[in-house]
Design an enzyme around this catalytic site. Structure first.
Site, PDB file in Angstrom:
ATOM      1  N   HIS A 206       5.921   6.135  -1.352  1.00  0.00           N
ATOM      2  CA  HIS A 206       6.637   4.721  -1.322  1.00  0.00           C
ATOM      3  C   HIS A 206       5.874   3.671  -0.946  1.00  0.00           C
ATOM      4  CE1 HIS A 206       7.065   5.682   2.936  1.00  0.00           C
ATOM      5  NE2 HIS A 206       7.275   4.570   3.027  1.00  0.00           N
TER       6      HIS A 206
ATOM      7  N   HIS B 170       0.838  -1.088  -0.041  1.00  0.00           N
ATOM      8  CA  HIS B 170       0.085  -0.012   0.081  1.00  0.00           C
ATOM      9  C   HIS B 170       0.962   1.194   0.057  1.00  0.00           C
ATOM     10  CE1 HIS B 170       1.078  -0.684   4.066  1.00  0.00           C
ATOM     11  NE2 HIS B 170       1.151   0.759   4.182  1.00  0.00           N
TER      12      HIS B 170
END
Ligand code: 2AM
Length: 182
Positions: free
Chosen positions: A127, A40
């Site tokens: 990220h 995620h």
């Protein structure tokens, strides 16, 4: 309960990231490798939160998502936190981070600060964590060699996620999701 705001990824993106992780794992070996289903994009980690605060967080998430337009993220960068030569985290990100991600992060940051959460000190970096390492690793040879090949991620909604830490890896449960743009 332990909570964080994030953006979830399409299955095809997770599959491609899992392939990147497989290549990296062959080179790096040991480490705590995130399960592909758990990949995620973190927007804001909240930590342990009393259940009574949930309604306020749900309202904050709804508002921040409504003010955000759907955006795409090109996942073409492999990196290490806090620094590639002594990394504790291996991640995939973008060479050209979209301004929408920064805006979303700041909307959520402002909203949670207004609710009394202590400010996040680190600036937002879009990220996806692939692995964490107990002792720092020099990722420079790997980063010089591997360029992620991942389909463009279409980001469509904000999610408030519950995290339960378990020995076999974290278990994430979405509590609510709000489509960008209302
Ligand atoms: P990460 O995106 O760099 O992996 C759930 O734990 C998510 O919240 C993770 O994706 C993690 O970061 C992020 N996070 C940020 N700060 C954290 C902290 N102090 N402890 C645990 N997770 C944190």
């Amino acid at each position: 309960m332990r909570l964080f705001f994030c953006v979830e990824l399409a299955e095809e993106v997770k599959r491609a990231l899992a392939e990147v992780a497989r290549v990296c794992r062959t080179a790096l070996g040991d480490g705590s490798w995130v399960l592909p289903e758990n990949y995620h994009l973190t927007v804001r980690f909240l930590g342990e939160v009393a259940e009574a605060r949930l309604p306020q967080l749900l309202e904050a998430g709804k508002r921040a998502a409504a003010e955000t337009q759907p955006f795409t993220l090109t996942l073409d960068l492999l990196g290490g936190f806090p620094e590639p030569r002594a990394a504790r985290v291996l991640w995939v990100g973008s060479r050209a981070e979209p301004p929408e991600f920064q805006k979303l992060s700041w909307r959520v940051e402002e909203a949670v600060r207004a609710l009394g959460f202590p400010p996040e000190k680190k600036g937002p970096v879009a990220h996806i964590t692939l692995a964490r390492f107990k002792s720092p690793k020099d990722l420079r040879p790997l980063l010089a060699r591997v360029v992620p090949n991942v389909p463009e991620a279409k980001l469509a909604e904000l999610t408030l996620m519950r995290s339960e830490l378990r020995p076999e890896g974290a278990k994430y449960t979405p509590l609510a999701s709000w489509t960008f743009g209302g």
